[in-house]
Motif scaffolding. Structure first.
Motif, PDB file in Angstrom:
ATOM      1  N   ARG A 138       5.245  13.827   2.088  1.00 23.30           N
ATOM      2  CA  ARG A 138       5.862  12.510   1.596  1.00 23.30           C
ATOM      3  C   ARG A 138       5.008  11.607   1.057  1.00 23.30           C
ATOM      4  NH1 ARG A 138       8.671   9.292   6.686  1.00 23.30           N
ATOM      5  NH2 ARG A 138       6.538   8.906   7.723  1.00 23.30           N
ATOM      6  N   VAL A 139       5.417  10.683   0.251  1.00 24.14           N
ATOM      7  CA  VAL A 139       4.910   9.574  -0.409  1.00 24.14           C
ATOM      8  C   VAL A 139       5.607   8.194   0.474  1.00 24.14           C
ATOM      9  CG1 VAL A 139       4.378   8.150  -2.053  1.00 24.14           C
ATOM     10  CG2 VAL A 139       4.370  10.557  -2.434  1.00 24.14           C
ATOM     11  N   THR A 140       4.946   7.544   1.156  1.00 17.19           N
ATOM     12  CA  THR A 140       5.397   6.250   1.820  1.00 17.19           C
ATOM     13  C   THR A 140       4.724   5.184   1.088  1.00 17.19           C
ATOM     14  OG1 THR A 140       3.741   6.576   3.654  1.00 17.19           O
ATOM     15  CG2 THR A 140       5.719   7.655   3.775  1.00 17.19           C
TER      16      THR A 140
ATOM     17  N   THR B 237       8.405   2.742   4.255  1.00 16.54           N
ATOM     18  CA  THR B 237       9.507   3.054   3.439  1.00 16.54           C
ATOM     19  C   THR B 237       8.941   4.394   2.867  1.00 16.54           C
ATOM     20  OG1 THR B 237      10.083   0.789   2.740  1.00 16.54           O
ATOM     21  CG2 THR B 237      10.890   2.685   1.505  1.00 16.54           C
ATOM     22  N   THR B 238       9.853   5.411   2.986  1.00 17.17           N
ATOM     23  CA  THR B 238       9.706   6.747   2.242  1.00 17.17           C
ATOM     24  C   THR B 238      10.322   6.599   1.031  1.00 17.17           C
ATOM     25  OG1 THR B 238       9.891   7.967   4.502  1.00 17.17           O
ATOM     26  CG2 THR B 238      10.106   9.143   2.623  1.00 17.17           C
TER      27      THR B 238
ATOM     28  N   LEU C 112       0.935  -1.254   0.043  1.00 19.93           N
ATOM     29  CA  LEU C 112       0.148  -0.082   0.132  1.00 19.93           C
ATOM     30  C   LEU C 112       0.810   1.220   0.140  1.00 19.93           C
ATOM     31  CD1 LEU C 112      -2.739   1.228   0.269  1.00 19.93           C
ATOM     32  CD2 LEU C 112      -2.628   1.180   2.699  1.00 19.93           C
ATOM     33  N   THR C 113       0.457   2.241  -0.916  1.00 20.63           N
ATOM     34  CA  THR C 113       1.384   3.485  -0.942  1.00 20.63           C
ATOM     35  C   THR C 113       0.472   4.451  -0.624  1.00 20.63           C
ATOM     36  OG1 THR C 113       2.827   2.541  -3.002  1.00 20.63           O
ATOM     37  CG2 THR C 113       2.857   4.775  -2.369  1.00 20.63           C
TER      38      THR C 113
ATOM     39  N   GLY D  54      13.597   4.064  -8.162  1.00 22.52           N
ATOM     40  CA  GLY D  54      13.333   5.050  -6.822  1.00 22.52           C
ATOM     41  C   GLY D  54      14.010   6.554  -7.094  1.00 22.52           C
ATOM     42  N   ALA D  55      14.216   6.843  -8.501  1.00 16.74           N
ATOM     43  CA  ALA D  55      14.148   8.215  -8.870  1.00 16.74           C
ATOM     44  C   ALA D  55      12.845   9.171  -8.731  1.00 16.74           C
ATOM     45  CB  ALA D  55      14.956   8.516 -10.129  1.00 16.74           C
ATOM     46  N   VAL D  56      13.124  10.246  -8.566  1.00 15.22           N
ATOM     47  CA  VAL D  56      11.745  11.157  -8.381  1.00 15.22           C
ATOM     48  C   VAL D  56      12.057  12.228  -9.196  1.00 15.22           C
ATOM     49  CG1 VAL D  56      10.317  12.819  -7.002  1.00 15.22           C
ATOM     50  CG2 VAL D  56      11.635  10.779  -6.146  1.00 15.22           C
TER      51      VAL D  56
END
Length: 315
Positions: A119-121, A130-131, A110-111, A182-184
């Motif tokens: 933030r998005v976790t 996890t962040t 679940l995000t 994982g790159a934003v």
């Protein structure tokens, strides 16, 4: 999340600054009425076949179907709740820092978009957190609101500025993409107030609600996750949550109902809803039951029944 928060703040911003944090929440979300969350699975509405399946929340948002249950957020209390087939509602997570939009990935993780956490976790399968994103260009995000997961478990999310205005660091209210690695990256910044977000069934088009401009935008998705130039899909009064049904039609919850478009942007009509809907999701085994969240309640209706109530416009 609707734009009424921003409007209320701008009308009396100086007065707000003198109030305590608790008092601000009371003004924003009407907590002075002392709602307690619960359920009323037997409540039927006289309008159409809408069924109220749970009620008493402070700000229900972010509904998502996991294949068996409906999960949704109660934003100010920072809770994630689960609605079972028996109509019972259970709290499955707390301290979500005003978690709002949610989605499951291919591994059933679940995000969550955290408005106040900025933030998005992601909740891992073992329950740890996890962040995934909290900075862009070395600066804090505004307040992530909603998200959509693609076929590679990349994540698109909106980052409007409904709250945290006195802590703003980003120069834009934008759409971002978290790659599978994982790159934003910022992938769209031509919206004034990006809000609800959804991917087409084939994953080739991203739909984003622009609450301030009362429009839904459509973007071509490139193979690397970036977006092509956007186009206006259609007009919706202050759109919030956006979802796509099993037939590929696009639904946008707005001030006057839920506007329905086909993938080309033809307006098929507007669904009248029992209360102002914040967002929606499609569930049950065939994904043909529509669930909507409102400030205090969750409702459901079979999609075929809902589509019988389409009106020609938003009036």
């Amino acid at each position: 999340m609707t734009d009424h928060v921003r409007a209320t703040q701008s009308r009396d911003e100086r007065a707000m600054q003198r109030l305590s944090g608790v008092a601000v929440l009371l003004l924003f979300f009407g907590l002075i009425y002392g709602h307690t969350w619960g359920q009323d699975s037997q409540a039927k509405l006289s309008s159409g076949s809408w069924e109220r399946v749970a009620t008493g929340f402070r700000m229900a948002e972010g509904p998502v179907w996991d294949g068996e249950f409906l999960y949704f957020s109660d934003v100010p209390p920072s809770k994630i709740l689960k609605l079972g087939a028996d109509g019972k509602v259970n709290t499955v997570r707390t301290d979500t820092r005003w978690g709002a939009g949610m989605a499951f990935d291919s591994k059933r993780r679940l995000t969550i978009c955290e408005v106040m956490g900025r933030r998005v976790t992601r909740v891992e399968n073992d329950g740890t957190e996890t962040t995934l994103a909290e900075l862009y260009g070395g600066k804090k995000l505004n307040g992530p609101n909603d998200l959509a997961v693609d076929g590679r478990d990349g994540i698109y999310f909106t980052d409007p500025l409904f709250l945290n205005r006195d802590k703003r660091e980003q120069d834009k209210e934008a759409v971002y993409y978290i790659s599978p690695a994982g790159a934003v990256d910022r992938v769209a910044d031509d919206l004034e107030r990006p809000n609800g977000i959804a991917l087409s069934r084939d994953g080739k088009t991203l739909f984003v609600a622009d609450t301030a401009k009362s429009k839904v935008r459509a973007y071509r998705v490139e193979e690397n996750g970036t977006l092509g130039n956007g186009r206006d899909l259609g007009s919706v009064t202050e759109p919030d949550g956006v979802k796509v049904d099993v037939d590929g039609n696009v639904y946008a919850a707005g001030r006057t109902g839920i506007a329905v478009f086909n993938s080309s942007g033809k307006h098929l009509g507007t669904l009248k809803v029992p209360e102002h809907a914040s967002s929606l999701a499609f569930g049950d085994k065939d994904r043909r039951t529509m669930y909507i969240t409102t400030n205090p309640s969750v409702y459901k209706i079979r999609l075929d029944e809902a589509l019988k109530t389409l009106t020609a416009d938003e009036k």
